[in-house]
Design an enzyme around this catalytic site. Structure first.
Site, PDB file in Angstrom:
ATOM      1  CD1 TRP A  12      -2.152  -2.064   0.258  1.00 19.73           C
ATOM      2  CD2 TRP A  12      -3.050  -1.246   2.151  1.00 19.73           C
ATOM      3  NE1 TRP A  12      -3.228  -2.849   0.585  1.00 19.73           N
ATOM      4  CE2 TRP A  12      -3.802  -2.377   1.739  1.00 19.73           C
ATOM      5  CE3 TRP A  12      -3.440  -0.579   3.324  1.00 19.73           C
ATOM      6  CZ2 TRP A  12      -4.915  -2.841   2.464  1.00 19.73           C
ATOM      7  CZ3 TRP A  12      -4.544  -1.035   4.040  1.00 19.73           C
ATOM      8  CH2 TRP A  12      -5.270  -2.154   3.604  1.00 19.73           C
ATOM      9  CE  LYS A  13       4.591   1.035  -4.313  1.00 12.21           C
ATOM     10  NZ  LYS A  13       5.161   1.420  -5.604  1.00 12.21           N
ATOM     11  N   GLY A 176       4.948   1.474 -11.096  1.00  8.52           N
ATOM     12  CA  GLY A 176       4.060   2.635 -11.174  1.00  8.52           C
ATOM     13  C   GLY A 176       4.025   3.307 -12.535  1.00  8.52           C
ATOM     14  N   GLY A 236       1.484  -2.807  -6.275  1.00  5.62           N
ATOM     15  CA  GLY A 236       1.389  -1.488  -5.671  1.00  5.62           C
ATOM     16  C   GLY A 236       0.053  -0.846  -5.988  1.00  5.62           C
ATOM     17  N   GLY A 237       0.016  -0.075  -7.059  1.00 10.57           N
ATOM     18  CA  GLY A 237      -1.174   0.695  -7.394  1.00 10.57           C
ATOM     19  C   GLY A 237      -2.465  -0.106  -7.395  1.00 10.57           C
TER      20      GLY A 237
HETATM   21  P1  PGA Z   1       3.104  -0.906  -8.932  1.00  8.21           P
HETATM   22  O1  PGA Z   1       4.131  -1.015  -7.689  1.00  8.21           O
HETATM   23  O2  PGA Z   1       2.276  -2.154  -8.924  1.00  8.21           O
HETATM   24  O3  PGA Z   1       2.307   0.331  -8.636  1.00  8.21           O
HETATM   25  O4  PGA Z   1       3.924  -0.789 -10.161  1.00  8.21           O
HETATM   26  C1  PGA Z   1       4.732  -2.233  -7.366  1.00  8.21           C
HETATM   27  C2  PGA Z   1       5.641  -2.053  -6.172  1.00  8.21           C
HETATM   28  O5  PGA Z   1       6.263  -0.995  -6.057  1.00  8.21           O
HETATM   29  O6  PGA Z   1       5.756  -2.949  -5.323  1.00  8.21           O
END
Ligand code: PGA
Length: 258
Positions: A12-13, A176, A236-237
């Site tokens: 989720w960052k 990302g 991530g996203g």
């Molecule tokens: P992303 O990020 O799916 O948004 O590309 C992946 C990650 O940084 O683990």
């Protein structure tokens, strides 16, 4: 080598406050608890501030919780830091280490990642160790060498097994951005990572799950997850929206070997 049970992990960052995080976790928990219970392992890695809240929402069910980083020391005068034991205390069973946003944005090097992996293992956490080349390294034809060096430098020399270690291949330029390597490239890189692990840890390498990460989304998940030596995804996203994350989990479920 027999296929491993896949792991679908959401990073989720620095996103979500408590209420949103609880809602997202609850939806994923509901997916996991539904009749077609997941045949893959599910993990969410929220920000540390809501890790315990999310763990409580998930209530010890099938969706595991992880941290996004930890300090190498168990405790002490490290203002602003968080130890592996603190993550475990909050309900985590995994921790992401060496993410490229920390390697490249915050200057983390292989040696510090290795110390953190040891700390995570000491606290009973499974470490998801991220590796990946930059676009410049890729263009210079250095991808496999960069990954070999990161594996050598970031993994402790002993004590690794399929229960305590996961390796995530995340090309920095794919994170990302909506761009991904071709499936052939991913398969070749994952085969290389498996071979490096075999040299380093011997037969246990066959049990260590290798995740692909970098713009994985519902549209590309099934084909990536079907590749040899791809044992899951670090997302991530697309992990911030329950429907997207669960669609990726469903793609993994459909390929489950059990
Ligand atoms: P992303 O990020 O799916 O948004 O590309 C992946 C990650 O940084 O683990």
């Amino acid at each position: 080598m027999a296929a491993l049970r896949k792991l679908i992990a959401g990073n989720w960052k620095m996103n979500k406050l408590a209420a949103d995080g609880q809602d997202l976790a609850a939806e994923i928990g509901d997916y996991a608890a539904a009749a077609e219970a997941p045949a893959c392992d599910l993990l969410v890695c929220p920000p540390a501030t809501i890790l315990q809240t999310v763990a409580e929402t998930l209530g010890g069910g099938p969706v595991a919780v992880g941290g996004q980083n930890c300090h190498a020391e168990a405790n002490g005068a490290y203002t602003g830091e968080i130890s592996a034991a603190m993550l475990a205390d909050g309900g985590a069973s995994y921790v992401i280490l060496g993410h490229s946003e920390r390697r490249h944005g915050l200057g983390e090097d292989d040696a510090s990642v290795q110390n953190k992996v040891s700390a995570a293992h000491g606290a009973g956490l499974a470490a998801i160790v991220c590796i990946g080349e930059t676009e410049a390294q890729r263009d210079a034809g250095q991808t496999l060498d960069v990954l070999s060096a990161q594996i050598d430098g970031s993994l402790p020399p002993a004590g690794l097994d399929g229960a305590n270690t996961v390796v995530a291949y995340e090309p920095v330029w794919a994170i990302g951005t909506g761009r991904t390597p071709t499936n052939e490239e991913i398969a070749a890189v994952h085969g290389h990572i498996r071979a490096c692990l075999q040299q380093r840890v011997g037969p246990a390498a066959g049990q260590i799950r290798l995740l692909y990460g970098g713009s994985m989304k519902p549209e590309n998940a099934a084909s990536i997850l079907a590749l040899d030596n791809v044992d899951g995804g670090l997302i991530g996203g697309a992990s911030l929206k329950a429907s997207d994350f669960c669609a990726i989990a469903a793609a993994a479920d459909n390929q489950a070997v059990n």
